[in-house]
Design a protein around this motif. Structure first.
Motif, PDB file in Angstrom:
ATOM      1  N   PHE A 112      19.635  27.712  77.617  1.00 48.64           N
ATOM      2  CA  PHE A 112      20.848  26.890  77.649  1.00 48.64           C
ATOM      3  C   PHE A 112      20.703  25.679  76.745  1.00 48.64           C
ATOM      4  CE2 PHE A 112      18.060  24.942  80.708  1.00 48.64           C
ATOM      5  CZ  PHE A 112      18.369  23.591  80.718  1.00 48.64           C
ATOM      6  N   ALA A 113      21.838  25.078  76.451  1.00 52.26           N
ATOM      7  CA  ALA A 113      21.889  23.828  75.690  1.00 52.26           C
ATOM      8  C   ALA A 113      22.986  22.964  76.291  1.00 52.26           C
ATOM      9  CB  ALA A 113      22.171  24.094  74.211  1.00 52.26           C
ATOM     10  N   ILE A 114      22.771  21.646  76.232  1.00 51.78           N
ATOM     11  CA  ILE A 114      23.747  20.687  76.750  1.00 51.78           C
ATOM     12  C   ILE A 114      24.231  19.840  75.580  1.00 51.78           C
ATOM     13  CG2 ILE A 114      24.161  18.783  78.354  1.00 51.78           C
ATOM     14  CD1 ILE A 114      21.826  19.812  80.038  1.00 51.78           C
ATOM     15  N   LEU A 115      25.530  19.799  75.384  1.00 57.29           N
ATOM     16  CA  LEU A 115      26.129  18.998  74.319  1.00 57.29           C
ATOM     17  C   LEU A 115      26.818  17.794  74.936  1.00 57.29           C
ATOM     18  CD1 LEU A 115      27.751  21.831  72.143  1.00 57.29           C
ATOM     19  CD2 LEU A 115      25.375  21.041  72.199  1.00 57.29           C
ATOM     20  N   ASP A 116      26.513  16.608  74.416  1.00 63.21           N
ATOM     21  CA  ASP A 116      27.063  15.377  74.995  1.00 63.21           C
ATOM     22  C   ASP A 116      27.670  14.527  73.884  1.00 63.21           C
ATOM     23  OD1 ASP A 116      27.580  13.612  77.141  1.00 63.21           O
ATOM     24  OD2 ASP A 116      25.872  12.379  76.562  1.00 63.21           O
ATOM     25  N   ALA A 117      28.911  14.092  74.092  1.00 60.55           N
ATOM     26  CA  ALA A 117      29.606  13.308  73.074  1.00 60.55           C
ATOM     27  C   ALA A 117      29.117  11.872  72.994  1.00 60.55           C
ATOM     28  CB  ALA A 117      31.107  13.327  73.350  1.00 60.55           C
ATOM     29  N   ALA A 118      28.459  11.378  74.052  1.00 60.94           N
ATOM     30  CA  ALA A 118      28.018   9.977  74.072  1.00 60.94           C
ATOM     31  C   ALA A 118      26.794   9.781  73.182  1.00 60.94           C
ATOM     32  CB  ALA A 118      27.702   9.551  75.502  1.00 60.94           C
ATOM     33  N   VAL A 119      26.650   8.563  72.699  1.00 57.23           N
ATOM     34  CA  VAL A 119      25.499   8.221  71.865  1.00 57.23           C
ATOM     35  C   VAL A 119      24.254   8.027  72.717  1.00 57.23           C
ATOM     36  CG1 VAL A 119      24.569   6.498  70.255  1.00 57.23           C
ATOM     37  CG2 VAL A 119      26.982   7.186  70.112  1.00 57.23           C
ATOM     38  N   THR A 120      24.427   7.508  73.923  1.00 57.78           N
ATOM     39  CA  THR A 120      23.308   7.195  74.798  1.00 57.78           C
ATOM     40  C   THR A 120      23.471   7.896  76.145  1.00 57.78           C
ATOM     41  OG1 THR A 120      24.472   5.191  75.515  1.00 57.78           O
ATOM     42  CG2 THR A 120      22.864   4.943  73.741  1.00 57.78           C
ATOM     43  N   PRO A 121      22.388   8.120  76.884  1.00 54.55           N
ATOM     44  CA  PRO A 121      22.483   8.771  78.194  1.00 54.55           C
ATOM     45  C   PRO A 121      23.070   7.847  79.246  1.00 54.55           C
ATOM     46  CG  PRO A 121      20.213   8.128  77.746  1.00 54.55           C
ATOM     47  CD  PRO A 121      20.990   7.845  76.493  1.00 54.55           C
ATOM     48  N   GLY A 122      23.450   8.434  80.381  1.00 54.68           N
ATOM     49  CA  GLY A 122      23.978   7.638  81.490  1.00 54.68           C
ATOM     50  C   GLY A 122      25.364   8.031  81.929  1.00 54.68           C
ATOM     51  N   GLY A 123      26.014   8.935  81.192  1.00 58.10           N
ATOM     52  CA  GLY A 123      27.355   9.353  81.565  1.00 58.10           C
ATOM     53  C   GLY A 123      28.321   8.181  81.649  1.00 58.10           C
ATOM     54  N   ALA A 124      29.334   8.323  82.487  1.00 61.46           N
ATOM     55  CA  ALA A 124      30.344   7.263  82.632  1.00 61.46           C
ATOM     56  C   ALA A 124      29.767   6.015  83.276  1.00 61.46           C
ATOM     57  CB  ALA A 124      31.526   7.783  83.455  1.00 61.46           C
TER      58      ALA A 124
END
Length: 360
Positions: free
Chosen positions: A32-44
């Motif tokens: 699997f792979a996870i794609l995240d639009a944010a520059v940094t971790p932590g979500g909202a």
């Protein structure tokens, strides 16, 4: 043309829901792979206002496999049980960042998924701003933070003061000495209205129906237990008991008679809201604590049938029109308490089990 990258399962979003999915996908032995639009971790959590505190102690605010550590310098807020601790949003963001490192989750960021479409081999092709990905199954865990909802209120464009949404609010100090209208009868509206009473010259909290506080002894732990009973078809709905958790700042403002709810105004004028009796309350700012909608535009090319408020019809987390697609963490429609830190683990485990069964 860049090469299409391939994986069995693609997860869109690396907030709490995406991380919980990643944890169980790794345990299942799936690629699997996870794609995240944010520059940094932590979500909202990295974007919430400064004074926000969780509804639950750390023991009831953890993702699967890794208990949330205590936040240094914090004890139980007044009125809560001994040994409790309700951390702030920054602590949660740090915890999520540590979580993805601990489990070495394959997160690619910043990568924004633009669209997902079908392929001729029965798979899914995700077009992103950093190339394309092919997958056999997809978990959408994009949440709601990027789609704030503001109702169509007459005169909104006429108001000369400042207008902002929950997601834009940071600190009460920004409104020192101002007259502020807070719109919304949920937890965000109550918490922000209570926060503003410490700095603003005047606060008017408006709701569509009378505010309904949950009993003071109820916190996120109790809410999770109630959600668990609902899964087992044994217990009341949380909405039957109330809408607002009386966290300490809210309770303090309420008990000092600083937090009064007023019915929703009819329209906005250039100087402030106009109420049913014709009076206008002069205001410098309006804060819309009116919720969010699910961020699902990337799935539009698949033509999935949508239900109320832009939702996709599901059985559990699985899209009824396409078993390759699972929706995780958007709220009770994707599993009771699935939009909470502790609740999303339960639905993530079930979603990954269904994906594994289908792929194998």
């Amino acid at each position: 043309m860049s090469e299409v990258r391939r994986t069995q399962v693609l997860v869109v979003g690396a907030g709490q829901a995406g991380l919980a999915a990643g944890y169980y996908l790794r345990r299942a032995g799936l690629d699997f792979a996870i794609l995240d639009a944010a520059v940094t971790p932590g979500g909202a959590w990295q974007h919430y206002w400064d004074s926000l505190r969780l509804f639950s102690p750390v023991g009831y605010s953890s993702l699967p496999g890794r208990p949330m550590p205590h936040q240094a310098g914090l004890g139980a807020p007044p009125g809560r049980q001994a040994g409790g601790e309700w951390p702030d949003a920054a602590h949660v963001a740090d915890y999520l960042a540590e979580y993805e490192k601990r489990y070495e989750l394959p997160i690619h960021r910043p990568v924004r998924v633009l669209t997902v479409e079908n392929t001729t081999d029965g798979g899914l092709l995700a077009h992103t701003d950093d190339g394309d990905w092919h997958a056999e199954a997809l978990v959408s865990a994009t949440g709601t933070w990027w789609r704030p909802f503001i109702p169509a209120v007459p005169g909104r464009e006429l108001f000369a003061g400042r207008q902002l949404h929950t997601r834009d609010y940071r600190t009460a100090g920004d409104f020192s000495g101002r007259r502020v209208v807070v719109v919304g009868g949920g937890n965000s509206g109550a918490q922000i209205a209570a926060d503003l009473t410490t700095c603003a010259a005047a606060v008017r909290w408006v709701t569509r129906r009378p505010a309904r506080f949950l009993p003071d002894e109820i916190d996120g732990r109790t809410l999770f237990e109630l959600a668990t009973r609902r899964v087992q078809a044994d217990g009341p709905r949380i909405s039957d008991l109330g809408d607002i958790v009386a966290v300490p700042p809210v309770r303090a403002a309420r008990d000092r008679a600083l937090l009064h709810d007023h019915r929703m105004f009819d329209a906005l004028t250039p100087t402030g809201p106009r109420f049913a009796d014709g009076t206008v309350w002069p205001a410098d700012a309006v804060i819309w604590c009116t919720g969010f909608r699910p961020t699902l535009a990337h799935l539009a090319p698949l033509g999935l049938r949508t239900g109320e408020r832009g939702r996709i019809d599901t059985v559990g987390t699985c899209a009824t029109a396409d078993p390759r697609i699972h929706l995780l963490g958007y709220g009770d429609w994707t599993g009771p308490a699935s939009a909470t830190l502790i609740g999303v683990g339960r639905t993530a485990r079930q979603a990954v089990a269904e994906i594994a069964d289908r792929l194998r």
